[in-house]
Design a protein around this motif. Structure first.
Motif, PDB file in Angstrom:
ATOM      1  N   ILE A  14       0.849  -1.191   0.000  1.00 32.67           N
ATOM      2  CA  ILE A  14       0.000   0.000   0.000  1.00 32.67           C
ATOM      3  C   ILE A  14       0.884   1.240   0.000  1.00 32.67           C
ATOM      4  N   VAL A  15       0.620   2.128  -0.948  1.00 31.74           N
ATOM      5  CA  VAL A  15       1.334   3.394  -1.058  1.00 31.74           C
ATOM      6  C   VAL A  15       0.290   4.500  -1.069  1.00 31.74           C
ATOM      7  N   GLY A  16       0.245   5.296  -0.006  1.00 25.92           N
ATOM      8  CA  GLY A  16      -0.783   6.335   0.082  1.00 25.92           C
ATOM      9  C   GLY A  16      -2.160   5.706   0.156  1.00 25.92           C
ATOM     10  N   ASP A  17      -3.048   6.139  -0.744  1.00 22.35           N
ATOM     11  CA  ASP A  17      -4.415   5.601  -0.751  1.00 22.35           C
ATOM     12  C   ASP A  17      -4.601   4.542  -1.839  1.00 22.35           C
ATOM     13  N   ARG A  18      -3.461   3.993  -2.328  1.00 21.72           N
ATOM     14  CA  ARG A  18      -3.537   2.983  -3.377  1.00 21.72           C
ATOM     15  C   ARG A  18      -2.780   1.728  -2.969  1.00 21.72           C
ATOM     16  N   LYS A  19      -3.276   0.607  -3.435  1.00 24.45           N
ATOM     17  CA  LYS A  19      -2.536  -0.641  -3.303  1.00 24.45           C
ATOM     18  C   LYS A  19      -1.863  -0.911  -4.636  1.00 24.45           C
ATOM     19  N   ILE A  20      -0.544  -1.027  -4.621  1.00 24.75           N
ATOM     20  CA  ILE A  20       0.238  -1.210  -5.842  1.00 24.75           C
ATOM     21  C   ILE A  20       0.505  -2.696  -6.044  1.00 24.75           C
ATOM     22  N   HIS A  21       0.212  -3.187  -7.228  1.00 33.61           N
ATOM     23  CA  HIS A  21       0.488  -4.580  -7.589  1.00 33.61           C
ATOM     24  C   HIS A  21       1.517  -4.599  -8.714  1.00 33.61           C
ATOM     25  N   VAL A  22       2.546  -5.411  -8.576  1.00 27.41           N
ATOM     26  CA  VAL A  22       3.543  -5.595  -9.630  1.00 27.41           C
ATOM     27  C   VAL A  22       3.679  -7.088  -9.901  1.00 27.41           C
ATOM     28  N   GLU A  23       3.573  -7.451 -11.155  1.00 28.95           N
ATOM     29  CA  GLU A  23       3.701  -8.848 -11.562  1.00 28.95           C
ATOM     30  C   GLU A  23       4.627  -8.914 -12.777  1.00 28.95           C
ATOM     31  N   ILE A  24       5.618  -9.792 -12.723  1.00 27.31           N
ATOM     32  CA  ILE A  24       6.581  -9.916 -13.819  1.00 27.31           C
ATOM     33  C   ILE A  24       6.690 -11.393 -14.211  1.00 27.31           C
ATOM     34  N   LYS A  25       6.590 -11.649 -15.503  1.00 27.34           N
ATOM     35  CA  LYS A  25       6.764 -13.001 -16.036  1.00 27.34           C
ATOM     36  C   LYS A  25       7.867 -12.962 -17.088  1.00 27.34           C
ATOM     37  N   SER A  26       8.604 -14.043 -17.232  1.00 24.94           N
ATOM     38  CA  SER A  26       9.629 -14.083 -18.276  1.00 24.94           C
ATOM     39  C   SER A  26       9.695 -15.479 -18.892  1.00 24.94           C
ATOM     40  N   LEU A  27       9.966 -15.511 -20.192  1.00 21.80           N
ATOM     41  CA  LEU A  27      10.145 -16.742 -20.949  1.00 21.80           C
ATOM     42  C   LEU A  27      11.426 -16.613 -21.763  1.00 21.80           C
ATOM     43  N   ASN A  28      11.791 -17.670 -22.458  1.00 24.63           N
ATOM     44  CA  ASN A  28      13.051 -17.633 -23.207  1.00 24.63           C
ATOM     45  C   ASN A  28      12.945 -16.772 -24.462  1.00 24.63           C
ATOM     46  N   SER A  29      14.040 -16.121 -24.793  1.00 25.09           N
ATOM     47  CA  SER A  29      14.152 -15.290 -25.982  1.00 25.09           C
ATOM     48  C   SER A  29      15.641 -15.086 -26.268  1.00 25.09           C
ATOM     49  N   LYS A  30      15.976 -14.843 -27.525  1.00 24.66           N
ATOM     50  CA  LYS A  30      17.382 -14.649 -27.874  1.00 24.66           C
ATOM     51  C   LYS A  30      17.958 -13.408 -27.215  1.00 24.66           C
ATOM     52  N   ASN A  31      17.124 -12.378 -27.078  1.00 23.34           N
ATOM     53  CA  ASN A  31      17.574 -11.127 -26.472  1.00 23.34           C
ATOM     54  C   ASN A  31      16.557 -10.691 -25.415  1.00 23.34           C
ATOM     55  N   ILE A  32      16.695  -9.493 -24.918  1.00 26.24           N
ATOM     56  CA  ILE A  32      15.716  -8.961 -23.970  1.00 26.24           C
ATOM     57  C   ILE A  32      14.555  -8.348 -24.748  1.00 26.24           C
ATOM     58  N   ASP A  33      13.349  -8.756 -24.423  1.00 27.72           N
ATOM     59  CA  ASP A  33      12.140  -8.288 -25.120  1.00 27.72           C
ATOM     60  C   ASP A  33      11.100  -7.992 -24.044  1.00 27.72           C
ATOM     61  N   ILE A  34      10.883  -6.701 -23.763  1.00 24.90           N
ATOM     62  CA  ILE A  34      10.054  -6.293 -22.631  1.00 24.90           C
ATOM     63  C   ILE A  34       8.732  -5.704 -23.109  1.00 24.90           C
ATOM     64  N   THR A  35       7.644  -6.207 -22.553  1.00 26.58           N
ATOM     65  CA  THR A  35       6.315  -5.640 -22.771  1.00 26.58           C
ATOM     66  C   THR A  35       5.818  -5.117 -21.436  1.00 26.58           C
ATOM     67  N   THR A  36       5.339  -3.863 -21.413  1.00 27.32           N
ATOM     68  CA  THR A  36       4.883  -3.280 -20.144  1.00 27.32           C
ATOM     69  C   THR A  36       3.410  -2.909 -20.210  1.00 27.32           C
ATOM     70  N   HIS A  37       2.748  -3.094 -19.090  1.00 25.71           N
ATOM     71  CA  HIS A  37       1.369  -2.631 -18.893  1.00 25.71           C
ATOM     72  C   HIS A  37       1.378  -1.879 -17.558  1.00 25.71           C
ATOM     73  N   ILE A  38       1.354  -0.560 -17.652  1.00 26.55           N
ATOM     74  CA  ILE A  38       1.591   0.272 -16.465  1.00 26.55           C
ATOM     75  C   ILE A  38       0.389   1.176 -16.216  1.00 26.55           C
ATOM     76  N   ALA A  39      -0.028   1.253 -14.967  1.00 23.47           N
ATOM     77  CA  ALA A  39      -1.119   2.147 -14.594  1.00 23.47           C
ATOM     78  C   ALA A  39      -0.799   3.577 -15.033  1.00 23.47           C
ATOM     79  N   THR A  40      -1.842   4.286 -15.445  1.00 25.70           N
ATOM     80  CA  THR A  40      -1.668   5.628 -16.011  1.00 25.70           C
ATOM     81  C   THR A  40      -0.847   6.548 -15.100  1.00 25.70           C
ATOM     82  N   THR A  41      -1.047   6.444 -13.803  1.00 26.62           N
ATOM     83  CA  THR A  41      -0.359   7.316 -12.843  1.00 26.62           C
ATOM     84  C   THR A  41       1.159   7.231 -12.984  1.00 26.62           C
ATOM     85  N   TYR A  42       1.659   6.021 -13.303  1.00 24.60           N
ATOM     86  CA  TYR A  42       3.106   5.801 -13.342  1.00 24.60           C
ATOM     87  C   TYR A  42       3.633   5.555 -14.757  1.00 24.60           C
TER      88      TYR A  42
END
Length: 291
Positions: A14-42
């Motif tokens: 909990i940060v202020g009046d919000r509960k922050i959730h962070v979830e990260i998954k990773s699978l194999n890939s030749k290089n680093i390939d990042i997809t983000t889904h981020i709340a508008t605030t951040y």
């Protein structure tokens, strides 16, 4: 130490009046390939988050999710009455002009149109708040890396089993090797004896036999394969992030095993080579998931 590219980590606080959730998954890939889904605030921190994940995770197809939920019972976003009214007027006007029926369920139509909710004013994220959120991201990343370590340990056991099996099969080649040479020599001499009335230079035959048998010699291949097996083990014991290197070593192992097969010219030896190839394929499948 081996690390798998497969991993999962989650953290929340909990940060202020919000509960922050962070979830990260990773699978194999030749290089680093990042997809983000981020709340508008951040969302403005997207590049910073990507840089952090790249530094910590090195390789893999990474799916990062950061979302929030209110813990203060805040009201949902309000509906923009003026916008809804304007949409209704436009739809009625178009229906009249084009002689088409008006919608039976107005809300099912209007709810799909943009701008019907009132946008909340943009929020400023203080340095203190972002530090707290960053700590949550760090926790989730640490847990993903711990997951990678556990998966890497399991992969290491599979590698050890396959490497041991190939080494054992290589040792089993020796008893057949000498018998194979003697058999080939005997078959050539026996074939020549069947040629009635044909005289040949016995010294020249012996020279040609030596040359031919040398072409079938597999000592170099056996030695190189043994070296590759040893180097594979040494690389596994080294620093993390050796997945590509292990892949190259397994390719070299495959070349030596293939050459053994092409030179074997003996059913029992060829059976051993087939078993080596089976173990090597298992290694190659697992290498694709090693960091």
């Amino acid at each position: 130490m081996l690390l798998s590219m497969t991993g999962y980590g989650k953290a929340e606080a909990i940060v202020g009046d919000r509960k922050i959730h962070v979830e990260i998954k990773s699978l194999n890939s030749k290089n680093i390939d990042i997809t983000t889904h981020i709340a508008t605030t951040y969302f403005a921190k997207d590049l910073e988050i990507r840089g952090y994940l790249t530094k910590r995770l090195s390789r893999g197809k990474v799916d990062f999710n950061l979302w929030t939920e209110s813990v203060s019972g805040a009201q949902a976003a309000g509906i923009n009455t003026e916008t809804v009214g304007a949409y209704v007027d436009q739809i009625k006007s178009i229906s009249s002009q084009l002689h088409i029926d008006e919608p039976h369920d107005w809300w099912s139509v209007i709810s799909q149109l943009p701008g019907i909710t009132q946008q909340a004013p943009a929020e400023e994220v203080s340095d203190e708040e972002w530090q707290q959120v960053s700590d949550i991201i760090t926790q989730a990343t640490d847990r993903l890396i711990d997951f990678r370590k556990q998966e890497g340990a399991a992969v290491r056991l599979k590698f050890d089993t396959s490497i041991d099996a190939i080494a054992q099969l290589l040792a089993e080649v020796a008893p057949y090797e000498k018998a194979r040479i003697e058999r080939i020599r005997g078959e050539i001499v026996a074939g020549l004896k069947q040629l009635d009335g044909v005289d040949y230079d016995h010294n020249r035959l012996e020279q040609e036999m030596i040359y031919y048998i040398e072409k079938l010699d597999i000592n170099e291949e056996k030695q190189r394969l043994a070296n590759h097996l040893r180097y594979f083990r040494q690389t596994m014991d080294g620093d993390p992030g050796q997945g590509k290197k292990l892949g190259f070593i397994s390719q070299e192992m495959g070349r030596e095993i293939n050459t053994l097969g092409s030179k074997s010219n003996q059913a029992d030896m060829q059976n051993l080579v087939v078993k080596m190839k089976d173990q090597l394929e298992q290694i190659k499948e697992q290498v694709l998931n090693v960091l």
